[in-house]
Design a protein around this motif. Structure first.
Motif, mmCIF file in Angstrom:
data_model
loop_
_atom_site.group_PDB
_atom_site.id
_atom_site.type_symbol
_atom_site.label_atom_id
_atom_site.label_comp_id
_atom_site.label_asym_id
_atom_site.label_seq_id
_atom_site.Cartn_x
_atom_site.Cartn_y
_atom_site.Cartn_z
ATOM 1 N N VAL A 99 16.040 34.842 -2.928
ATOM 2 C CA VAL A 99 16.623 34.352 -4.120
ATOM 3 C C VAL A 99 16.393 35.318 -5.419
ATOM 4 C CG1 VAL A 99 17.260 32.331 -5.423
ATOM 5 C CG2 VAL A 99 17.055 32.192 -3.009
ATOM 6 N N ILE A 100 15.271 34.997 -5.737
ATOM 7 C CA ILE A 100 14.702 35.719 -6.856
ATOM 8 C C ILE A 100 14.980 37.278 -7.014
ATOM 9 C CG2 ILE A 100 12.935 35.987 -8.727
ATOM 10 C CD1 ILE A 100 11.700 33.183 -7.984
ATOM 11 N N ARG A 101 14.472 37.617 -5.774
ATOM 12 C CA ARG A 101 14.555 39.216 -5.839
ATOM 13 C C ARG A 101 16.040 39.753 -5.881
ATOM 14 N NH1 ARG A 101 13.238 42.945 -0.400
ATOM 15 N NH2 ARG A 101 15.106 41.887 0.064
ATOM 16 N N ASP A 102 16.915 38.888 -5.152
ATOM 17 C CA ASP A 102 18.511 39.254 -5.479
ATOM 18 C C ASP A 102 19.006 39.185 -6.649
ATOM 19 O OD1 ASP A 102 18.635 40.162 -2.886
ATOM 20 O OD2 ASP A 102 19.993 38.493 -2.266
ATOM 21 N N LEU A 103 18.604 38.057 -7.329
ATOM 22 C CA LEU A 103 19.074 37.664 -8.808
ATOM 23 C C LEU A 103 18.555 38.868 -9.633
ATOM 24 C CD1 LEU A 103 18.694 33.817 -9.206
ATOM 25 C CD2 LEU A 103 20.658 35.029 -9.136
ATOM 26 N N ARG A 104 17.365 39.214 -9.457
ATOM 27 C CA ARG A 104 16.698 40.576 -10.343
ATOM 28 C C ARG A 104 17.374 41.733 -9.789
ATOM 29 N NH1 ARG A 104 10.422 40.232 -11.960
ATOM 30 N NH2 ARG A 104 10.637 38.089 -13.048
#
Length: 485
Positions: A99-104
């Motif tokens: 989640v967070i890695r994809d958003l970044r």
């Protein structure tokens, strides 16, 4: 002659290959080396919703912890066995890695991806998309920090540092609120954004402003027992900025009716052909005691009531191995492949406003009116009518009690969070209602946090040990900074 034909054939093939780029043969067209920003953003929304919605016992057992559901033949997770399946590792990985890695990654690509038809940077659209991705990232961090406590944050995605330190949870939380303020302030309803790549709001910046402010309201109320001034500031700012006003504002992720992007409950309970869950007696008893009109939207009748003129519902005892056919089961509409996932709704916003008003914050209205609006919103969301809500609220056991407001709000929010076990767990930890009893044969106290992942203990041990010491021990019974009572 056959040998000559073979040589000619080889020459033709080699010549043909040399006339093209032979490296193209190594390109997997189904797994491109690069992807556009919107693909990362959409996937982050999908994985985030799946993680919060899933009933897979390898990932999300919160419906069992809060005693909405009970397991049938395998009751271990109902007894708080988190280690056998490494559930705490799975949640950690889902939020950080997927989640967070994809958003970044989306935020990294937006400045070069989002252009006008002439090829120039589309500044307004870029700003909105970056802000929306940031709001989604804050939302994801909220779950991590309130689940584990101190976690890797400032050094979490530094590829040059494989051993990130664990930041103080309260410090992280304060920074998240600041980031959220900035992101909300950058949204411009006059400009576009993700359009259809945003499954939740179709790229509508005005709706994301409401979502951002509603998230700020949630984050403010979460810390109200720990830091009254910070809570008041966040909550009053959120209300002034505009929060959800009806169920039309709900943050809904619409699943498709066919794989692979289907409702996780359909995957877990229907496609799998498994009969793993029934109603828990804790929730069933509460619904029956209060004549709750949502009971038939949550569960089926039990074996006594099915096909009978007498309506009957029953739930299994938490922690006890139970026969699937004997008890009420999950209502089939909830396991439909297209049944939507819900990230935030109007009912919870009104519960937060009720609590804020009770605490004396300037949010308008009274605690009782916000409480009634919350209960009504939940009943209507589940298909009930305003008349049913009015009759339900008129019961002394349901009517708002300002003397014991935590009980009134806590029990009703726990009910309203049905099918959202993660959020029911967050609400229960803060308000301590309903007063749940430990499951039969429990392996621990009812978890109020999750232990750190095994992989962290093995790979990042020095920082893991420091974090565990700082929060008071890496145990499920260790209360986090916001959970004061």
């Amino acid at each position: 002659m056959k040998k000559l034909l073979y040589i000619l054939t080889v020459v033709v093939v080699v010549a043909t290959a040399c006339s093209k780029n032979i490296s193209d043969l190594n390109v997997d067209t189904k797994q491109p080396a690069t992807s556009p920003s919107y693909a990362f953003f959409t996937n982050a929304q999908r994985v985030l919703t799946n993680t919060l919605t899933s009933s897979n016992v390898n990932l999300n057992i919160f419906r069992l912890i809060v005693q909405h559901w009970q397991e049938t033949q395998y009751p271990e997770e109902s007894q708080y066995d988190l280690g056998t399946r490494e559930i705490n590792d799975a949640i950690w990985d889902a939020f950080y890695r997927d989640v967070i890695r994809d958003l970044r990654e989306a935020k990294t690509l937006i400045p070069t991806d989002v252009l006008t038809t002439s090829g120039a940077p589309d500044a307004g659209r870029q700003k909105n998309e970056l802000a929306i991705a940031e709001i989604m990232e804050v939302y994801a961090w909220y779950y991590l920090v309130t689940t584990y406590g101190n976690i890797p944050y400032s050094e979490a995605f530094d590829l040059a540092d494989p051993f990130p330190v664990y930041d103080d949870a309260k410090t992280i939380y304060t920074d998240l609120l600041s980031r959220l303020d900035v992101a909300i302030g950058q949204l411009d309803p006059a400009e576009g954004s993700f359009d259809g790549a945003d499954v939740i709001y179709a790229g509508d910046p005005a709706q994301w402003m409401k979502f951002g402010n509603s998230l700020k309201l949630r984050m403010g109320i979460t810390i109200a027992d720990d830091d009254d001034n910070a809570a008041r500031t966040a909550i009053e700012s959120a209300v002034a900025g505009g929060v959800f006003e009806s169920n039309d504002d709900n943050a809904v992720f619409n699943y498709l009716g066919a794989p692979p992007n289907t409702n996780p409950l359909w995957v877990d309970l229907v496609q799998s052909g498994r009969d793993d869950f029934v109603a828990a007696s804790t929730l069933i008893d509460e619904l029956l005691d209060k004549n709750d009109p949502r009971i038939d939207n949550f569960f089926t009748e039990d074996q006594t009531g099915r096909g009978s003129a007498v309506t009957s519902y029953s739930g299994a005892t938490p922690g006890v191995q139970s026969a699937y056919v004997q008890y009420s089961q999950v209502e089939p509409s909830i396991t439909d492949p297209a049944f939507p996932g819900l990230l935030m709704d109007y009912a919870e916003v009104e519960f937060y406003l009720a609590e804020a008003a009770q605490r004396g914050y300037n949010v308008g209205g009274t605690a009782a009116t916000h409480y009634a609006a919350a209960v009504t919103a939940s009943i209507e969301y589940w298909g009930g009518t305003p008349a049913e809500a009015t009759a339900y609220l008129a019961q002394p056991s349901v009517a708002y009690n300002p003397v014991n407001w935590k009980e009134s709000i806590g029990i009703q929010q726990w009910i309203a969070h049905y099918n959202r076990g993660y959020d029911a767990w967050n609400s229960w930890r803060r308000l301590d209602y309903p007063q749940l009893e430990e499951a039969t044969d429990a392996l621990s106290g009812i978890p109020v946090r999750f232990p750190y992942p095994v992989n962290e203990q093995l790979v990042n041990r020095i920082n893991f040990e420091a974090a565990a010491d700082a929060i008071g021990g890496d145990e499920v019974e260790t209360k986090l900074w916001f959970d004061k009572f």
